[in-house]
Design a protein around this motif. Sequence first.
Motif, PDB file in Angstrom:
ATOM      1  N   HIS A 270      74.751   5.671  30.107  1.00 62.35           N
ATOM      2  CA  HIS A 270      74.980   4.457  29.317  1.00 62.35           C
ATOM      3  C   HIS A 270      75.356   3.285  30.218  1.00 62.35           C
ATOM      4  O   HIS A 270      74.890   2.160  30.015  1.00 62.35           O
ATOM      5  CB  HIS A 270      76.061   4.700  28.260  1.00 62.35           C
ATOM      6  CG  HIS A 270      75.553   5.400  27.049  1.00 62.35           C
ATOM      7  ND1 HIS A 270      74.986   4.741  25.971  1.00 62.35           N
ATOM      8  CD2 HIS A 270      75.503   6.720  26.731  1.00 62.35           C
ATOM      9  CE1 HIS A 270      74.622   5.608  25.049  1.00 62.35           C
ATOM     10  NE2 HIS A 270      74.925   6.824  25.488  1.00 62.35           N
TER      11      HIS A 270
ATOM     12  N   ALA B 279      69.371   8.933  22.813  1.00 59.60           N
ATOM     13  CA  ALA B 279      69.357   8.969  21.347  1.00 59.60           C
ATOM     14  C   ALA B 279      69.330  10.421  20.858  1.00 59.60           C
ATOM     15  O   ALA B 279      70.032  10.778  19.909  1.00 59.60           O
ATOM     16  CB  ALA B 279      68.160   8.189  20.805  1.00 59.60           C
TER      17      ALA B 279
ATOM     18  N   LEU C  98      82.308   7.255  25.009  1.00 60.80           N
ATOM     19  CA  LEU C  98      82.200   8.606  25.574  1.00 60.80           C
ATOM     20  C   LEU C  98      83.394   8.935  26.459  1.00 60.80           C
ATOM     21  O   LEU C  98      83.918  10.054  26.412  1.00 60.80           O
ATOM     22  CB  LEU C  98      80.894   8.742  26.348  1.00 60.80           C
ATOM     23  CG  LEU C  98      79.666   8.822  25.440  1.00 60.80           C
ATOM     24  CD1 LEU C  98      78.410   8.396  26.174  1.00 60.80           C
ATOM     25  CD2 LEU C  98      79.517  10.223  24.879  1.00 60.80           C
TER      26      LEU C  98
ATOM     27  N   GLN D 129      79.942  14.632  28.402  1.00 57.98           N
ATOM     28  CA  GLN D 129      80.276  13.265  28.004  1.00 57.98           C
ATOM     29  C   GLN D 129      80.293  12.315  29.194  1.00 57.98           C
ATOM     30  O   GLN D 129      79.849  11.167  29.092  1.00 57.98           O
ATOM     31  CB  GLN D 129      81.615  13.247  27.271  1.00 57.98           C
ATOM     32  CG  GLN D 129      81.491  13.868  25.889  1.00 57.98           C
ATOM     33  CD  GLN D 129      82.826  14.185  25.267  1.00 57.98           C
ATOM     34  OE1 GLN D 129      83.748  14.609  25.937  1.00 57.98           O
ATOM     35  NE2 GLN D 129      82.904  13.983  23.961  1.00 57.98           N
TER      36      GLN D 129
ATOM     37  N   ARG E 217      76.539  15.537  20.160  1.00 55.20           N
ATOM     38  CA  ARG E 217      77.886  15.025  20.440  1.00 55.20           C
ATOM     39  C   ARG E 217      78.967  15.612  19.550  1.00 55.20           C
ATOM     40  O   ARG E 217      80.061  15.906  20.041  1.00 55.20           O
ATOM     41  CB  ARG E 217      77.911  13.500  20.376  1.00 55.20           C
ATOM     42  CG  ARG E 217      77.461  12.908  21.691  1.00 55.20           C
ATOM     43  CD  ARG E 217      77.566  11.419  21.776  1.00 55.20           C
ATOM     44  NE  ARG E 217      78.875  10.918  21.438  1.00 55.20           N
ATOM     45  CZ  ARG E 217      79.076   9.735  20.879  1.00 55.20           C
ATOM     46  NH1 ARG E 217      78.062   8.937  20.593  1.00 55.20           N
ATOM     47  NH2 ARG E 217      80.286   9.325  20.604  1.00 55.20           N
TER      48      ARG E 217
ATOM     49  N   GLN F  28      72.682  12.263  20.863  1.00 56.53           N
ATOM     50  CA  GLN F  28      73.642  11.954  19.798  1.00 56.53           C
ATOM     51  C   GLN F  28      73.794  13.120  18.827  1.00 56.53           C
ATOM     52  O   GLN F  28      74.862  13.319  18.255  1.00 56.53           O
ATOM     53  CB  GLN F  28      73.223  10.688  19.033  1.00 56.53           C
ATOM     54  CG  GLN F  28      73.252   9.426  19.864  1.00 56.53           C
ATOM     55  CD  GLN F  28      74.611   9.168  20.475  1.00 56.53           C
ATOM     56  OE1 GLN F  28      75.636   9.259  19.829  1.00 56.53           O
ATOM     57  NE2 GLN F  28      74.614   8.865  21.763  1.00 56.53           N
ATOM     58  N   ARG F  29      72.742  13.914  18.667  1.00 54.19           N
ATOM     59  CA  ARG F  29      72.802  15.051  17.735  1.00 54.19           C
ATOM     60  C   ARG F  29      73.795  16.116  18.176  1.00 54.19           C
ATOM     61  O   ARG F  29      74.350  16.819  17.341  1.00 54.19           O
ATOM     62  CB  ARG F  29      71.420  15.684  17.578  1.00 54.19           C
ATOM     63  CG  ARG F  29      70.410  14.820  16.872  1.00 54.19           C
ATOM     64  CD  ARG F  29      69.154  15.613  16.520  1.00 54.19           C
ATOM     65  NE  ARG F  29      68.649  16.407  17.622  1.00 54.19           N
ATOM     66  CZ  ARG F  29      67.654  16.061  18.425  1.00 54.19           C
ATOM     67  NH1 ARG F  29      67.057  14.912  18.260  1.00 54.19           N
ATOM     68  NH2 ARG F  29      67.251  16.867  19.392  1.00 54.19           N
TER      69      ARG F  29
ATOM     70  N   GLY G 256      79.008   1.946  24.742  1.00 51.99           N
ATOM     71  CA  GLY G 256      78.653   3.359  24.585  1.00 51.99           C
ATOM     72  C   GLY G 256      79.356   4.233  25.610  1.00 51.99           C
ATOM     73  O   GLY G 256      79.871   5.304  25.290  1.00 51.99           O
TER      74      GLY G 256
ATOM     75  N   ASP H 226      69.313  21.248  18.696  1.00 51.63           N
ATOM     76  CA  ASP H 226      70.658  20.697  18.661  1.00 51.63           C
ATOM     77  C   ASP H 226      71.674  21.647  19.291  1.00 51.63           C
ATOM     78  O   ASP H 226      72.871  21.466  19.141  1.00 51.63           O
ATOM     79  CB  ASP H 226      71.073  20.400  17.213  1.00 51.63           C
ATOM     80  CG  ASP H 226      70.131  19.416  16.543  1.00 51.63           C
ATOM     81  OD1 ASP H 226      69.521  18.611  17.253  1.00 51.63           O
ATOM     82  OD2 ASP H 226      70.009  19.464  15.313  1.00 51.63           O
TER      83      ASP H 226
END
Length: 162
Positions: free
Chosen positions: A140, A112, A152, A133, A118, A115-116, A148, A83
Motif C-alpha cells: 500500500h 483488492a 494495516l 499485514q 483480512r 481484502q477477502r 491503507g 479465501d
Amino acid sequence: MSVVFPFVVAIDGPAGSGKSSVSKEVARRLGFGFLDTGAAYRPFVRLALARYQPVALERGDLSAAVSDMNQANALVHDAPSPDYVVTGILLATGARLALAQGQGARARQLLASAQRVRPQLTHAISWFSVQTQLELAKAHLALSDVKGASTLYHEADEILRR
C-alpha cells in the motif's frame, strides 16, 4: 485383551497421477476412512514458499522472488478456498513483486483480492497475521496509499497488544 491396530494403506506416486482419486474410491468401496495427506501438506509448503519471497524482494532478487511466487501459486490452485488464510501472504508479496516489475494495476488487483482474507488475520495465528499485514502495508505504501498502510499497521499493532 487383544490390541486392534488400524488398517492403513498408503499410495505414492508422481503429482497428478490420480492417487487421490483412486484412494478415495478404494476407501469408499472398502468402507475405510480417507486422509489426503497431500492436501494437508500443501498449505504448509505454500506457507514456507510464501515466507521466503519477501526475503528475496528485500534483497532485490526479483528472479528468486518470481521463482518462489510461481511455486507457491502452483499450490494455491489446490487450496480449499481462494479465501484460505495462507493466500493472504501470497497476495501481499505478489502485489509487492508486481510493483517491483512495474505492474501497478496487477498490484492493485492482488491487494483488492487480499481484502477477502483480512478478517482471518487474527491473534489466533499472530505471527503469520502480523507478517501478512506488514507485507500488505508495504505494498500500500509503494502505491502511495498511506491510509491503507496505516490501517494495516494499526491492525497488526492490535494483534501484538492482545
